[in-house]
Design an enzyme around this catalytic site. Structure first.
Site, mmCIF file in Angstrom:
data_model
loop_
_atom_site.group_PDB
_atom_site.id
_atom_site.type_symbol
_atom_site.label_atom_id
_atom_site.label_comp_id
_atom_site.label_asym_id
_atom_site.label_seq_id
_atom_site.Cartn_x
_atom_site.Cartn_y
_atom_site.Cartn_z
ATOM 1 N N ALA A 10 -49.828 -36.069 -64.784
ATOM 2 C CA ALA A 10 -50.519 -34.870 -64.273
ATOM 3 C C ALA A 10 -51.513 -35.256 -63.188
ATOM 4 O O ALA A 10 -52.657 -34.808 -63.180
ATOM 5 C CB ALA A 10 -51.220 -34.156 -65.424
ATOM 6 N N SER A 12 -51.816 -36.262 -58.740
ATOM 7 C CA SER A 12 -51.695 -35.512 -57.492
ATOM 8 C C SER A 12 -50.295 -34.929 -57.300
ATOM 9 O O SER A 12 -50.119 -33.714 -57.182
ATOM 10 C CB SER A 12 -52.030 -36.419 -56.308
ATOM 11 O OG SER A 12 -53.273 -37.021 -56.508
ATOM 12 N N ARG A 37 -56.322 -35.864 -74.236
ATOM 13 C CA ARG A 37 -56.021 -35.300 -72.909
ATOM 14 C C ARG A 37 -55.475 -33.876 -73.039
ATOM 15 O O ARG A 37 -55.744 -33.018 -72.213
ATOM 16 C CB ARG A 37 -54.995 -36.177 -72.162
ATOM 17 C CG ARG A 37 -55.521 -37.520 -71.715
ATOM 18 C CD ARG A 37 -56.685 -37.415 -70.754
ATOM 19 N NE ARG A 37 -56.309 -37.017 -69.405
ATOM 20 C CZ ARG A 37 -57.146 -36.468 -68.517
ATOM 21 N NH1 ARG A 37 -58.406 -36.219 -68.846
ATOM 22 N NH2 ARG A 37 -56.729 -36.139 -67.318
ATOM 23 N N ALA A 131 -51.181 -35.144 -51.327
ATOM 24 C CA ALA A 131 -52.074 -34.393 -52.212
ATOM 25 C C ALA A 131 -53.084 -35.356 -52.804
ATOM 26 O O ALA A 131 -52.824 -36.555 -52.915
ATOM 27 C CB ALA A 131 -51.271 -33.731 -53.320
ATOM 28 N N ARG A 133 -56.545 -35.518 -55.851
ATOM 29 C CA ARG A 133 -57.281 -34.831 -56.915
ATOM 30 C C ARG A 133 -58.723 -34.643 -56.491
ATOM 31 O O ARG A 133 -59.353 -35.586 -56.025
ATOM 32 C CB ARG A 133 -57.248 -35.680 -58.179
ATOM 33 C CG ARG A 133 -55.890 -35.657 -58.842
ATOM 34 C CD ARG A 133 -55.950 -36.328 -60.175
ATOM 35 N NE ARG A 133 -55.685 -37.764 -60.049
ATOM 36 C CZ ARG A 133 -55.598 -38.585 -61.070
ATOM 37 N NH1 ARG A 133 -55.810 -38.140 -62.295
ATOM 38 N NH2 ARG A 133 -55.348 -39.863 -60.889
ATOM 39 N N LYS A 184 -39.513 -46.607 -45.440
ATOM 40 C CA LYS A 184 -40.891 -46.231 -45.745
ATOM 41 C C LYS A 184 -41.670 -47.463 -46.207
ATOM 42 O O LYS A 184 -42.831 -47.654 -45.825
ATOM 43 C CB LYS A 184 -40.885 -45.129 -46.825
ATOM 44 C CG LYS A 184 -42.238 -44.681 -47.333
ATOM 45 C CD LYS A 184 -42.598 -43.302 -46.808
ATOM 46 C CE LYS A 184 -44.024 -42.882 -47.096
ATOM 47 N NZ LYS A 184 -44.300 -42.632 -48.498
ATOM 48 N N ASN A 202 -55.812 -45.753 -39.542
ATOM 49 C CA ASN A 202 -54.516 -46.187 -38.999
ATOM 50 C C ASN A 202 -54.602 -46.435 -37.498
ATOM 51 O O ASN A 202 -54.049 -47.413 -36.978
ATOM 52 C CB ASN A 202 -53.434 -45.138 -39.303
ATOM 53 C CG ASN A 202 -53.138 -45.046 -40.792
ATOM 54 O OD1 ASN A 202 -53.635 -45.856 -41.584
ATOM 55 N ND2 ASN A 202 -52.351 -44.065 -41.191
ATOM 56 N N SER A 252 -52.916 -44.822 -47.427
ATOM 57 C CA SER A 252 -53.058 -44.620 -48.880
ATOM 58 C C SER A 252 -53.632 -45.865 -49.560
ATOM 59 O O SER A 252 -54.431 -45.770 -50.485
ATOM 60 C CB SER A 252 -51.712 -44.236 -49.494
ATOM 61 O OG SER A 252 -50.745 -45.201 -49.171
HETATM 62 P P1 NAD Z 1 -51.982 -40.169 -59.516
HETATM 63 O O1 NAD Z 1 -52.721 -41.397 -59.942
HETATM 64 O O2 NAD Z 1 -52.728 -39.042 -58.911
HETATM 65 O O3 NAD Z 1 -51.198 -39.585 -60.779
HETATM 66 C C1 NAD Z 1 -50.514 -40.383 -61.715
HETATM 67 C C2 NAD Z 1 -50.726 -39.740 -63.076
HETATM 68 O O4 NAD Z 1 -49.870 -40.383 -64.028
HETATM 69 C C3 NAD Z 1 -52.165 -39.886 -63.606
HETATM 70 O O5 NAD Z 1 -52.642 -38.619 -63.996
HETATM 71 C C4 NAD Z 1 -51.990 -40.800 -64.828
HETATM 72 O O6 NAD Z 1 -52.931 -40.528 -65.848
HETATM 73 C C5 NAD Z 1 -50.576 -40.412 -65.257
HETATM 74 N N1 NAD Z 1 -49.945 -41.367 -66.164
HETATM 75 C C6 NAD Z 1 -49.814 -42.715 -66.032
HETATM 76 N N2 NAD Z 1 -49.215 -43.209 -67.125
HETATM 77 C C7 NAD Z 1 -48.972 -42.167 -67.970
HETATM 78 C C8 NAD Z 1 -48.370 -42.063 -69.257
HETATM 79 N N3 NAD Z 1 -47.920 -43.136 -69.905
HETATM 80 N N4 NAD Z 1 -48.292 -40.840 -69.826
HETATM 81 C C9 NAD Z 1 -48.757 -39.732 -69.192
HETATM 82 N N5 NAD Z 1 -49.330 -39.767 -67.974
HETATM 83 C C10 NAD Z 1 -49.430 -40.990 -67.357
HETATM 84 O O7 NAD Z 1 -50.807 -40.662 -58.573
HETATM 85 P P2 NAD Z 1 -50.115 -39.870 -57.365
HETATM 86 O O8 NAD Z 1 -50.974 -39.947 -56.166
HETATM 87 O O9 NAD Z 1 -49.624 -38.559 -57.844
HETATM 88 O O10 NAD Z 1 -48.879 -40.848 -57.075
HETATM 89 C C11 NAD Z 1 -47.713 -40.887 -57.872
HETATM 90 C C12 NAD Z 1 -46.640 -41.617 -57.078
HETATM 91 O O11 NAD Z 1 -46.285 -40.804 -55.952
HETATM 92 C C13 NAD Z 1 -47.113 -42.957 -56.494
HETATM 93 O O12 NAD Z 1 -46.086 -43.894 -56.524
HETATM 94 C C14 NAD Z 1 -47.484 -42.613 -55.056
HETATM 95 O O13 NAD Z 1 -47.373 -43.700 -54.164
HETATM 96 C C15 NAD Z 1 -46.425 -41.565 -54.749
HETATM 97 N N6 NAD Z 1 -46.835 -40.653 -53.667
HETATM 98 C C16 NAD Z 1 -48.033 -39.989 -53.736
HETATM 99 C C17 NAD Z 1 -48.391 -39.123 -52.706
HETATM 100 C C18 NAD Z 1 -49.701 -38.382 -52.741
HETATM 101 O O14 NAD Z 1 -50.012 -37.708 -51.748
HETATM 102 N N7 NAD Z 1 -50.487 -38.430 -53.804
HETATM 103 C C19 NAD Z 1 -47.517 -38.934 -51.619
HETATM 104 C C20 NAD Z 1 -46.295 -39.601 -51.589
HETATM 105 C C21 NAD Z 1 -45.965 -40.476 -52.632
HETATM 106 O O1 KPL Z 2 -47.353 -43.566 -45.799
HETATM 107 C C1 KPL Z 2 -48.404 -43.936 -45.291
HETATM 108 C C2 KPL Z 2 -49.501 -44.349 -46.205
HETATM 109 O O2 KPL Z 2 -50.667 -44.296 -45.839
HETATM 110 O O3 KPL Z 2 -49.151 -44.731 -47.339
HETATM 111 C C3 KPL Z 2 -48.513 -44.034 -43.793
HETATM 112 C C4 KPL Z 2 -49.342 -42.918 -43.240
HETATM 113 C C5 KPL Z 2 -47.116 -43.927 -43.181
HETATM 114 C C6 KPL Z 2 -49.059 -45.352 -43.359
HETATM 115 O O4 KPL Z 2 -48.259 -46.389 -43.787
#
Ligand code: NAD
Ligand code: KPL
Length: 305
Positions: A10, A12, A37, A131, A133, A184, A202, A252
């Site tokens: 739960a 981002s 939780r 996204a 939090r 990527k 960046n 990131s």
């Molecule tokens: P986040 O840390 O916001 O969310 C992960 C969630 O998983 C947390 O709430 C954590 O408590 C939960 N979690 C972990 N283990 C758990 C378990 N055993 N049971 C229940 N819940 C559990 O992470 P995020 O930013 O949403 O990223 C998730 C993935 O998506 C990553 O690999 C990230 O690189 C990728 N991603 C994120 C974005 C972004 O904008 N946030 C964009 C593209 C890709």
């Molecule tokens: O995906 C990205 C990140 O910040 O994770 C970009 C913006 C492409 C930089 O690598």
């Protein structure tokens, strides 16, 4: 009744997906770690999505990992380093025809999950949506983007892509998802570690043009050696384009380090270096970058795996 979407994680991205699916009237279940939780979530009254400055709360039903309800469709939205264990904790709940959608950035976690639950269909995703939090159970939709989904084992698209249309989640089915994930990963390897080490946005990497170019040359060698020539096409030009297009942003990885969060290094630069070693490919600058990044994380008291 239609197959519910179980959402694990739960955070981002999990909240971004769960709220849009729920808003479209689809059945969604949020899976949280434990009873504490679950109490916190129920007290909050749902998941809040902030979009264009407007906050809306969706009372998505939640359950703990040990809930008895069988799972047929699981959206896995944990960080790459948590994914394998989180899915393993749900293995006994997965139906024989279960499908998993893996949202993790980088590579390595997808194979780990597929090996843990070989009976399930594993669909990988690569997303440019953004996204973050800004409170417990509350997420800001920061960057509109696109999500590519694909299955390295079966080219046929799943029927539930209709749900994503209904939820207005921009997406496409990809028959070359591995190439997209490698591309990527290469972009992230060329940009993210340097932004951490040079402590810059960046756009600051425009002042480190040669360093970026040398890394791109080694990444191209790696992609070609590991059977991903399409991911290597014009890599340096694409890296330079992204540096310009996202000049004002912090990567990131930079944001993770600045917030003292664990990074996904093992699934990005670490994975690239591991695969290079497996192919007996000598990539000195990429290896040196990993050594510098690991040392930097250590110096800050952050995990380096
Ligand atoms: P986040 O840390 O916001 O969310 C992960 C969630 O998983 C947390 O709430 C954590 O408590 C939960 N979690 C972990 N283990 C758990 C378990 N055993 N049971 C229940 N819940 C559990 O992470 P995020 O930013 O949403 O990223 C998730 C993935 O998506 C990553 O690999 C990230 O690189 C990728 N991603 C994120 C974005 C972004 O904008 N946030 C964009 C593209 C890709
Ligand atoms: O995906 C990205 C990140 O910040 O994770 C970009 C913006 C492409 C930089 O690598």
């Amino acid at each position: 009744m239609s197959t519910p979407w179980h959402v694990l994680g739960a955070g981002s991205l999990g909240t971004l997906w769960a709220t849009r699916l729920a808003r479209a009237g689809l059945a969604v279940r949020l899976i949280v770690r434990d009873a504490e939780r679950l109490r916190s979530y129920n007290a909050a009254g749902g998941l809040t999505l902030v979009e264009h400055g407007e906050a809306n709360t969706y009372a998505v039903p939640a359950q703990t990992t040990d809930d008895p309800e069988p799972i047929r469709r699981l959206l896995v939205a944990c960080k790459a380093y948590d994914t394998e264990n989180a899915v393993a904790g749900l293995a006994s709940r997965l139906t024989a025809d279960a499908e998993l959608i893996l949202l993790q950035n980088g590579l390595g976690s997808q194979d780990a999950v597929a090996n843990r639950v070989p009976q399930a269909r594993c669909i990988s995703a690569s997303s440019t949506e953004g996204a973050f939090r800004d409170g417990d159970w509350r997420v800001v939709f920061a960057g509109h983007g696109y999500t590519w989904l694909g299955d390295v084992a079966h080219a046929v698209a799943p029927i539930w892509l209709d749900d994503l249309d209904a939820a207005k989640i921009p997406h496409a089915w990809s028959t070359d998802i591995l190439t997209r994930l490698w591309r990527k990963l290469a972009l992230n390897c060329a940009i993210n570690p340097l932004t951490v080490l040079h402590d810059c946005r960046n756009g600051g990497l425009q002042a480190h043009h040669c360093e970026v170019a040398i890394l791109c040359a080694e990444l191209i060698e790696l992609l070609q050696r590991c059977g991903q020539p399409a991911a290597a096409d014009n890599l340096q030009q694409e890296v330079e384009r992204v540096i310009l297009a996202t000049a004002a942003n912090y990567s990131s990885m930079y944001q993770d380090v600045a917030s003292r969060r664990r990074t996904e290094i093992s699934y990005l630069l670490g994975h690239a270096c591991k695969v290079a070693t497996r192919h007996q490919l000598h990539l000195p600058h990429l290896n040196q970058l990993q050594v510098r990044l690991v040392a930097h994380l250590h110096s800050l008291g952050l995990p380096s795996d």
